[in-house]
Design an enzyme around this catalytic site. Structure first.
Site, mmCIF file in Angstrom:
data_model
loop_
_atom_site.group_PDB
_atom_site.id
_atom_site.type_symbol
_atom_site.label_atom_id
_atom_site.label_comp_id
_atom_site.label_asym_id
_atom_site.label_seq_id
_atom_site.Cartn_x
_atom_site.Cartn_y
_atom_site.Cartn_z
ATOM 1 C CG ASP A 100 -1.508 -1.224 1.391
ATOM 2 O OD1 ASP A 100 -2.373 -2.032 0.222
ATOM 3 O OD2 ASP A 100 -2.496 -1.715 2.249
ATOM 4 C CE LYS A 146 3.241 -2.272 -4.380
ATOM 5 N NZ LYS A 146 2.680 -2.018 -2.909
ATOM 6 N N GLY A 181 -4.000 -4.247 -4.869
ATOM 7 C CA GLY A 181 -4.838 -3.260 -4.963
ATOM 8 C C GLY A 181 -4.854 -1.495 -4.843
ATOM 9 C CG HIS A 182 -1.369 -2.022 -7.534
ATOM 10 N ND1 HIS A 182 -0.165 -2.641 -8.095
ATOM 11 C CD2 HIS A 182 -0.913 -2.169 -6.625
ATOM 12 C CE1 HIS A 182 0.486 -3.134 -7.371
ATOM 13 N NE2 HIS A 182 0.048 -3.100 -6.580
ATOM 14 C CD GLN A 238 1.000 -8.589 -3.082
ATOM 15 O OE1 GLN A 238 1.716 -9.000 -3.316
ATOM 16 N NE2 GLN A 238 -0.199 -8.981 -3.270
HETATM 17 P P1 IMP Z 1 -2.562 -12.403 1.526
HETATM 18 O O1 IMP Z 1 -1.088 -12.273 0.512
HETATM 19 O O2 IMP Z 1 -3.201 -11.879 1.271
HETATM 20 O O3 IMP Z 1 -2.610 -14.268 1.554
HETATM 21 O O4 IMP Z 1 -2.311 -11.632 2.991
HETATM 22 C C1 IMP Z 1 -1.145 -12.124 3.534
HETATM 23 C C2 IMP Z 1 -0.786 -10.792 4.377
HETATM 24 O O5 IMP Z 1 0.120 -10.006 3.284
HETATM 25 C C3 IMP Z 1 -2.031 -10.281 5.203
HETATM 26 O O6 IMP Z 1 -1.976 -9.122 5.938
HETATM 27 C C4 IMP Z 1 -2.322 -8.922 3.606
HETATM 28 O O7 IMP Z 1 -3.264 -7.896 4.398
HETATM 29 C C5 IMP Z 1 -0.938 -8.645 3.161
HETATM 30 N N1 IMP Z 1 -1.949 -8.456 2.280
HETATM 31 C C6 IMP Z 1 -1.644 -9.136 0.818
HETATM 32 N N2 IMP Z 1 -1.378 -8.026 -0.598
HETATM 33 C C7 IMP Z 1 -1.445 -7.494 0.478
HETATM 34 C C8 IMP Z 1 -1.372 -5.642 -0.520
HETATM 35 O O8 IMP Z 1 -1.218 -6.072 -1.549
HETATM 36 N N3 IMP Z 1 -1.352 -4.846 0.794
HETATM 37 C C9 IMP Z 1 -1.217 -4.227 1.833
HETATM 38 N N4 IMP Z 1 -0.908 -5.535 1.816
HETATM 39 C C10 IMP Z 1 -0.917 -7.029 1.568
#
Ligand code: IMP
Length: 423
Positions: free
Chosen positions: A13, A16, A40-41, A224
């Site tokens: 977040d 990017k 979520g870009h 991420q």
């Molecule tokens: P997962 O990848 O959906 O399994 O999430 C694993 C961890 O990464 C969790 O703490 C999510 O909140 C975090 N996470 C996954 N994708 C994002 C992102 O795009 N932005 C921020 N945190 C993320």
């Protein structure tokens, strides 16, 4: 031509999407290399806010070709919704978007497995976005997954059935109360696959190699953040892919010696969504103000993001692991109005002061040590050049540059494309 990389340096977040969008005009190809619809870009221009999940952020530019690389995991259902969102803007994605045959497919049962796995963890849950990311990467490394290229094979539905049956047995094994109608989920999935198959599938590593040979400019877009990397992040509270620079090599098939600039994106403070350690987290009014002014709610899940001061120990680590060559600081405008700003410059770790990120940064092991700065009160959101920035902010920037050893090239002062200052 070398391939440039753009990566988040914190827990995701960082903004990017906005920077890729700003930089896209300089590139022929934008390529996503890992993650999936957990991302979520957010891009904002012409008064409209767009949130992209799997599609690279170059899709709104006329020229750029957008590649979804082999390291990405794709949920056809989410993907088709994203395409529908683009239809409103007459984006010719059939021409501008191409997908690696080696990317893996998220099945409806992967999402269900994510849900039961998280539920079974109770308080130790990761805070996953529940988009099926972990189970899909598990099937990839377990050599059971279904790839985009499989969808072109006649018998792919048999392969699907066998895997979905196995998943159902695993879901039952968890013994968690979960209600679902697999028929309904599958109907939606198969419909989406039909639409997905109208797009062009390619051998993306070959495509990108040829593009490099022809002198095309390529930007690899990370999702991420570095602290969510499965190897270098705050494990187990991480995602299931390599979000760091090495992930661009494995997720696109780009050779390490072909990497050029590494753009590292960070927020002027820190946020985290989901569970896991966060040494500089604030539980007071200051943190609440950052969340409110910075609109810190997840673009995918809508969850409130945890907020805290900038952690330079973690930022330096991310610069190191990624080989960052240029920094870009986002949301500087959110810090306007704080009398004093704090930056964590070292940790007290097991009674000793250290300035590297140790194995374990849980609260009981790590106490942040701060350096304080005088804040600024000016509204930065209308500023367009470095000369207008307050002296206190320039001091803040200089300190970060000195500590990380990397120059800050862009300061973002608002969500719009135009609110971007080149330093
Ligand atoms: P997962 O990848 O959906 O399994 O999430 C694993 C961890 O990464 C969790 O703490 C999510 O909140 C975090 N996470 C996954 N994708 C994002 C992102 O795009 N932005 C921020 N945190 C993320």
């Amino acid at each position: 031509m070398a391939v440039d990389l753009l990566l988040g340096l914190q827990w995701g977040d960082e903004g990017k999407g906005k920077i890729v969008d700003v930089l896209t005009k300089d590139y022929d190809i934008i390529a996503r290399f890992q993650g999936g619809p957990n991302a979520g870009h957010t891009l904002e221009f012409d008064g409209i806010k767009h949130v992209l999940r799997t599609i690279p952020s170059g899709i709104f530019h006329d020229k750029a070709i957008n590649v979804i690389g082999n390291g990405v995991v794709i949920d056809p259902v989410v993907f088709v919704k994203e395409l529908e969102g683009l239809d409103k803007f007459n984006i010719n994605y059939k021409k501008k978007l191409i997908i690696s045959r080696k990317a893996h497919v998220i099945l409806p049962t992967h999402r269900l497995l994510d849900a039961v796995s998280e539920a079974s963890k109770g308080k130790a849950k990761i805070g996953s976005t529940l988009k099926g990311i972990g189970p899909t990467y598990m099937d990839k490394t377990g050599r059971n997954g279904i790839r985009i290229g499989d969808l072109e094979l006649e018998n792919w539905e048999e392969k699907y059935r066998a895997l979905a049956n196995k998943h159902e047995a695993m879901i039952n094994f968890y013994n968690v109360d979960i209600q679902y109608d697999l028929n309904e989920l599958e109907n939606e999935f198969f419909e989406a696959v039909k639409i997905l198959k109208e797009l062009t599938f390619i051998d993306s590593e070959e495509y990108l190699y040829q593009a490099q040979q022809q002198g095309k400019t390529i930007l690899a877009e990370g999702a991420q953040g570095s602290l969510l990397d499965v190897d270098f992040g705050t494990y187990p509270f991480v995602t299931s892919s390599n979000t760091t620079a090495a992930g661009a090599c494995t997720g696109l098939g780009v050779a390490p010696n072909k990497i050029g600039e590494v753009f590292g994106i960070f927020k002027a403070y820190t946020t985290r969504v989901g569970s896991g350690p966060f040494p500089t987290e604030l539980f007071d009014e200051v943190g609440d103000t950052m969340a409110k002014v910075g609109h810190e709610f997840g673009a995918v899940t809508g969850r409130a993001r945890r907020c805290g001061w900038l952690d330079l120990v973690a930022l330096k680590y991310a610069c190191q692991v990624n080989g960052v060559t240029q920094l870009m600081m986002m949301k500087g405008d959110v810090l306007s109005g704080f009398k004093t700003l704090k930056v964590c410059t070292s940790y007290k770790y097991k009674g000793q002061e250290i300035n590297h990120l140790p194995y374990n940064i849980e609260q009981e092991n790590v106490e942040p040590i701060y350096t304080e700065f005088k804040g600024w009160s000016e509204d930065l959101t209308k500023m367009t050049s470095k000369d207008e920035l307050p002296k206190e902010m320039l001091d803040y920037i200089k300190f970060i540059e000195d500590e990380t050893g990397v120059s800050i090239k862009i300061v973002s002062v608002g969500p719009n494309r135009k609110q971007t200052i080149t330093i």
